[in-house]
Each structure stands twice: as structure tokens, then as C-alpha cells.
Enzyme design. Structure first.
Site, PDB file in Angstrom:
ATOM      1  N   ASP A   1       0.716  -1.180  -0.078  1.00 30.04           N
ATOM      2  CA  ASP A   1       0.009   0.010  -0.148  1.00 30.04           C
ATOM      3  C   ASP A   1       0.970   1.323   0.038  1.00 30.04           C
ATOM      4  OD1 ASP A   1      -2.590   1.194   0.250  1.00 30.04           O
ATOM      5  OD2 ASP A   1      -2.158   1.851   2.149  1.00 30.04           O
TER       6      ASP A   1
ATOM      7  N   MET B   1      -8.113   5.434   2.646  1.00 28.63           N
ATOM      8  CA  MET B   1      -8.300   6.751   1.923  1.00 28.63           C
ATOM      9  C   MET B   1      -6.964   7.131   0.919  1.00 28.63           C
ATOM     10  SD  MET B   1     -11.334   7.798   2.203  1.00 28.63           S
ATOM     11  CE  MET B   1     -10.996   9.554   1.438  1.00 28.63           C
ATOM     12  N   ARG B   2      -5.854   6.201   1.326  1.00 30.42           N
ATOM     13  CA  ARG B   2      -4.527   6.562   0.482  1.00 30.42           C
ATOM     14  C   ARG B   2      -4.942   6.272  -1.176  1.00 30.42           C
ATOM     15  NH1 ARG B   2      -1.440   3.656   3.213  1.00 30.42           N
ATOM     16  NH2 ARG B   2      -0.635   5.417   4.719  1.00 30.42           N
ATOM     17  N   ALA B   3      -5.778   5.460  -1.454  1.00 34.63           N
ATOM     18  CA  ALA B   3      -6.122   5.248  -2.915  1.00 34.63           C
ATOM     19  C   ALA B   3      -6.404   6.531  -3.595  1.00 34.63           C
ATOM     20  CB  ALA B   3      -6.778   4.086  -3.137  1.00 34.63           C
TER      21      ALA B   3
END
Length: 666
Positions: free
Chosen positions: A193, A274-276
């Protein structure tokens, strides 16, 4: 210094080049993970990228590359006086898979500590990579303790070192680029990730393109400097384009419509966290800047999704990477009101990176096992495998579950992992001893204690200790190791009931997931009919083992002895390759042995080979029904191992809990 292969001379690999260039334009994108088969220019392209990056302004003499415009107030070499600055090329720092923890984060300068009595910090690779590129080749083979340190630095933008009386914090913001061959194993989800983008690469199947690859490589090998000179113009053009895109980036507008498309796409593909969303937004903005536009379009969002989401939607290592492009287009059209296909091939964007297009065809995705995963009719050597009566087609595996921890008894010295206790280079310190051979991990306190009583006799007069070779003490540490988990699976007719075989495959799949999490190597031996087959030689790729398991047919007699003997041979060969890695043999069977003369006696003799060599073994008893013969338990005794039922294999099994309590009470 050797001349690197020019970035613009790499043939094809448009997605790879585009992803790298987007990170050059906007380092906030978060790096690139390059997945693909060997020999596809992964490392070549990454190493060539640093030549395209603009020079970095640094404070003169600062070992931590502080920016003179905004120096780090906590820099160990600070505070910095204004005006003392210079520039240097952007660095690409390579992290070897076998690097030590001290080499990565830095450590106390032992020589100065002992000789001068001062605490001095010696920076590591994280300091060298600050404001540059940190490149990890074969990142999926990186030891867990180094992965943890990388995760901390990537998350906080700083490296913290607390050891041997040294407490240091320094900035460490870098572009993380990793390459890997999926056949050798997958990455931990936490590290996966952290990569902003991922790219799948494969060798071209077009003869003309392959000819051009060979032609350019031979020309480079004959005259690296001359070859690089011929591409200098193209390199300069791309470098200028990167600089222009960086200058344009702050003025690129990411409108509410594009943000809504990004959020809807991430929600539609059920990515975690929420990183995407953030990575997609930064990537789409960088794409617009690279194309010379000040507005983010739907085509930028689409390309950003194809680069940022595939590795984030995997729920376990057996999920195939990739994205459903039809679903992506539907989502973008529903929430955008623009045609997501417009601009897929931008005629005004001929530069390296190939623009938004150039996606590989689904059939070209590397790491697949389409040509080798299913071999139901072939044994080793290409000979037809005997088929028994009642052979059935492959059965789908039942839903996997969290498996009970199986470990090898005793204390090993194998590769770092998470299964069995071992003496390791990294782990908790359990004591000190005199070094045998070269000193690798100094136990500072024990060394000082050994040297302290002799200081007057040695004529010490300054602040430093007078230390001799006999005073040095090696730290002994204990951690966990990864093992070779060799599955020996009975695929005979006695196991062929579809519901039963589905449960067996589900159990083995659960153990494979456990092996993935514990960083083991795995192998798969199957037996049925009159022979045994090495379905998968020992490998770090558990998804390859899962693919072999999924295509496994059943039927025929039960050559248990052949399966055990083949497994014994696999262990013998693997012991020569990796003598420090201990093995755990998991035999999945109901214990029956049929076919050939004296099948039971032969199986018994084969089992005693494992017991004589003290190979750790577990028999997963697949016998079912109201009447049970207990053959699997008898086999476990002959192997010198233990037997568990399918139900006891579950971590939350009540039967397993009762068995543990009874064992402790006895």
C-alpha cells in the site's frame, strides 16, 4: 563510474516509463512498484530515471541533504548557517535485499565511541536517499525487519534511531521504487500500500520490437558512452519536459467533477482506506501537468486508476492483480458526464511515457500460470500420469479460514520469518558471547564490561576505552525464522468425494495463506494412481502453489509410499540448496495406502525415513464418517510427528483447544 543505459532508449514498456516519469514530476505520488517476469528492463529503466531528475540544492557539508531554503531544524548536522549551499545530481540509492538494519538506518560510530569516548552517529541509506530515489530490487524478498523500518520512514518522512545510547531523528523523504518477480512471492499488504503506483510488465511478443531490444542492447554493450551520446538529445528533451511539468504542477486545477470520479472509482473497487483516493488525485494532477494541461480530465482519472488501484484491491495473495476496465469506464461515465475513452490516444503527446494509452492486454499480464498451472495429465518428465478409475475433474476449494500455528520444534538458524524460534541477526537480544570468526553484532555493554577491569593495567589516560580483541562480545539474538512448508497431498480416489476434497483444498489453502504471512517457502507434492508428482518445487510464491492446488484432479489408487518418497527426495535436494532452512512436512491424507505389493508396509518404511532424520511433520487427518480407522494417526506416529483433524486445524477450533488443554494436563 559506468554509463547507465539511457531512459529514452528503453523499447516499449510505456506504462513503466510513464509511471516513473509521473513520480519525477510529482514525488508526492508515492513511488512505483514494478511487477513482472525476469528480463523485462525493470531495473534498467529504474536506474536510468535518476539521470532525468533535476539537480538538488543542498546545504554544503550536510550529510542529510538539507534544503538550504528550508533546512530541517532537527538535522543532526544543524543548525545550518544561511548561505552555505550548493547543488548536486539527484541520488538513486540502492537497498540490497541482504542489507543490515544498521546499514539502512545508521548506527553508533563504534570506532569513535570506543577510541574517543564520544557518541557519534553514522548515517545509513535512509539518510542518503533523502530527496532522491530509494530503489529496492527484488523488494518482495526483503527481510521483515527492513520492511518495518521502510514503512516507518515512508509514513513519517523521517527516520528515528534509538540504540546503544544514541537518539537521532533526521528527515527521510524519498521516492520509493521497487521491482519484483511475482513468481518469487508477494509483498506484505502494508508495504504494498506504500507504493503509489504499480505497473505490470511483460516481454513483447512482437518480433520487430524484440529485434530492436536486442539491437540496442548489443550496441550499448559494445560502446556504452557512444550509445548514450546518441541518445543525449532525447534525454535532454525529456529532462526539460520534467522540469516544465514540475513548474506547471502547482497551477493544475483538480475540479470537483474529477474528485467525484476519483472517490466513486475507489468506492466501486472497494479499496481499503483513503490512501488510494489521495494517490489517484496526485497522479491525475501529474498526468495533466505532464501533458501540458492546467485542468484534470476524465482521461487522467482513468489512467490514474489503472496505475494506482490494481495492487490495492487484492484481498489476499491469491487474488489476481488487475482492474476491470469495463467497470471502470462505467463508473467514470456515471459520475463524470464525460466520455472516459476520449483522449486515450493523445496525438499531441508523443513523448516518452506513451501518454494515457498503451495498457497491456489481459493475456499479457506477467506472473500468471496459464501455461503451467494446470497439468492434470502429465507427470514429471512429460510422461502421461496414470489415471485411475473414477477420476474426477478438479474441485473448487472451500472458503479458507485462519489456520492454527504449526511450527518446527527447537531453535533454528534459518532465514528471517515468522514461524519457528531461531537464532537470528535481528530480534531481541538474549545475551552475549565471544565472537566465533568475524564480529557482526557488537554487544556494547558486554564489551565495555569485559574491557573495564583492565583499563589501569593497559595505561588508559584519555576519555576512550582501551579495548582489545579479547574484550569484544557478540550479541546473541532470538527471533523467528521462515521454514520450508512442504505439502504432500493425497489426490486419490479415497479422497475424491467432491464435498470432502473441497474441504481438503480449503484447508491447504488456509495453510498457504498462513505460510505467506509467516514468510515461508512452500512446495507441493501430490500422489494418486500409481505415482507421485512434484506439482510445485519449493518456492516463495504461495499463489503459484494455490494455482496448482486449484487445478488438482482426483481419482485412482493411493500410492502413499510414492508420495512420501518423492517428498523425501525434494527435501534432500532443498537441503543442499539451503541447508539452514528447516522443513515442516504437512501430509494431507486419510492414511489409506493401496496399489502395488505391500502398500502399507512400504508407506510405513517411507515414513520412518522422516522420523530417522527428525523432520518435523504434521498429518492432517481427512478421514470422515461415523466409522474411522485411525490410519492417519498411525502414520503420524511413524513419521514422528503429530496428527490433527480438519476441524482441529482451525485456529478457533474448540476441539483443538480441548486437545491442547489435555496435552498440558498430561
Amino acid at each position: 563510474m559506468s554509463t547507465p543505459f539511457p531512459f529514452t532508449a528503453v523499447v516499449g514498456q510505456d506504462d513503466l516509463r510513464l509511471a516513473l516519469l509521473l513520480n519525477a514530476v510529482s514525488p508526492a505520488v508515492g513511488g512505483v512498484l514494478v511487477r513482472g517476469e525476469k528480463g523485462t528492463a525493470k531495473s534498467t529503466a529504474v536506474r536510468a530515471l535518476s539521470a532525468l531528475l533535476p539537480e538538488v540544492d543542498v546545504v554544503s557539508g550536510c550529510r542529510f541533504s538539507c534544503d538550504p531554503g528550508s533546512p530541517d531544524p532537527a538535522c543532526p548536522d544543524g543548525p545550518h548557517a544561511p548561505g552555505a549551499s550548493g547543488s548536486r545530481p539527484a541520488r538513486m540509492v540502492e537497498l540490497p535485499v541482504g542489507a543490515s538494519e544498521d546499514r539502512l538506518v545508521g548506527a553508533l560510530d563504534i570506532e569513535r565511541a570506543l577510541s574517543e569516548g564520544v557518541k557519534a552517529f553514522e548515517p545509513g541509506l535512509l539518510a542518503d536517499a533523502h530527496r532522491g530515489i530509494l530503489y529496492v530490487d527484488e523488494v518482495n524478498l526483503l527481510h521483515d525487519h527492513l520492511v518495518d523500518l521502510l514503512l516507518d520512514a515512508a509514513a513519517m518522512g523521517a527516520s528515528y534511531v534509538e540504540r546503544e545510547g544514541v537518539s537521532v531523528r533526521h528527515a527521510s523523504r524519498f521516492l520509493l521504487v521497487g521491482t519484483m518477480n511475482p513468481e518469487e512471492g508477494e509483498l506484505r499488504p502494508q508495504l504494498l500500500d506504500r507504493f503509489g503506483l504499480t505497473v505490470e510488465v511483460a516481454a513483447s511478443r512482437e518480433p520487430d520490437q524484440r529485434v530492436e531490444v536486442v539491437r540496442r542492447r548489443l550496441a550499448y554493450d559494445d560502446d556504452p558512452a557512444g550509445f548514450a551520446a546518441r541518445w543525449a538529445g532525447e534525454e535532454a528533451a525529456v529532462r526539460q519536459r520534467v522540469v516544465a511539468a514540475r513548474a506547471l504542477l502547482p497551477s493544475v486545477r483538480l475540479g470537483d467533477g474529477a474528485l467525484r470520479q476519483i472517490a466513486a472509482t475507489c468506492a466501486a473497487f472497494e479499496v481499503d482506506g483513503m490512501r488510494a483516493d489521495i494517490v489517484m488525485a496526485r497522479t491525475a494532477t501529474a498526468l495533466a501537468a505532464w501533458a501540458g494541461r492546467s485542468d484534470v480530465l476524465a482521461e487522467d482519472v482513468r489512467q490514474a486508476a489503472l496505475l494506482a488501484l490494481p495492487h490495492r484491491r487484492r484481498r489476499n495473495p491469491f487474488d489476481a492483480p488487475g482492474l476491470d476496465e469495463d467497470k471502470l469506464d462505467e463508473t467514470l461515465e456515471e459520475f463524470g458526464g464525460q466520455d472516459p475513452g476520449d483522449g486515450d490516444d493523445d496525438p499531441d503527446d508523443p513523448g516518452p511515457g506513451g501518454g494515457p494509452g498503451g495498457q497491456p492486454e489481459p493475456g499479457d499480464a506477467p506472473g500468471g500460470d496459464g501455461d503451467t498451472a494446470a497439468r492434470p495429465e502429465a507427470g514429471e518428465g512429460g510422461e502421461p500420469r496414470p489415471s485411475g478409475a473414477g477420476e474426477q475433474s478438479p474441485v473448487r476449494a472451500a472458503e479458507p479460514f485462519r489456520a492454527k500455528v504449526l511450527s518446527v520444534p527447537g531453535l533454528g538458524e534459518g532465514a528471517a520469518g515468522r514461524r519457528s524460534r531461531a537464532r537470528t541477526e535481528h530480534g531481541r537480544t538474549t545475551g552475549a558471547r565471544r565472537p566465533r570468526g568475524a564480529l557482526t553484532k557488537l554487544h556494547l555493554a558486554a564489551t565495555v564490561r569485559a574491557a573495564a577491569p583492565h583499563q589501569r593495567a593497559r595505561g588508559r589516560s584519555g576519555p576512550g576505552l582501551v579495548v582489545r580483541r579479547d574484550d569484544l562480545r557478540q550479541a546473541t539474538r532470538e527471533g523467528r525464522e521462515g521454514n520450508l512448508v512442504l505439502f504432500v497431498v493425497d489426490a486419490s480416489g479415497s479422497m475424491a468425494a467432491r464435498q470432502r476434497m473441497g474441504a481438503v483444498k480449503g484447508a491447504v489453502l488456509s495453510l498457504l495463506l498462513d505460510a505467506y504471512q509467516r514468510r515461508d517457502k512452500v512446495g507441493l507434492v501430490t500422489f494418486r494412481g500409481s505415482a507421485a508428482d512434484v506439482a510445485l518445487p519449493p518456492t516463495s510464491s504461495v499463489d503459484a502453489a494455490a494455482a496448482r492446488l486449484e487445478s488438482l484432479p482426483t481419482g485412482g489408487r493411493t500410492p502413499l509410499a510414492a508420495g512420501l518418497l518423492r517428498a523425501h527426495e525434494v527435501l534432500r535436494v532443498e537441503r543442499l540448496r539451503d541447508p539452514a532452512r528447516r522443513a515442516l512436512v504437512v501430509v494431507v491424507t486419510d492414511g489409506r495406502a493401496t496399489g502395488g505389493p505391500e502398500p502399507v508396509a512400504l508407506a510405513s518404511r517411507a515414513a520412518r525415513l522422516f522420523a530417522a532424520e527428525q523432520v518435523a511433520s504434521v498429518v492432517v487427518d481427512c478421514e470422515s464418517g461415523p466409522v474411522r480407522l485411525g490410519l492417519a494417526g498411525r502414520l503420524a506416529d511413524e513419521l514422528g510427528g503429530t496428527a490433527v483433524t480438519l476441524d482441529e486445524l482451525r485456529a478457533d477450533s474448540i476441539a483443538g483447544l480441548v486437545k491442547d488443554v489435555q496435552r498440558r494436563a498430561a
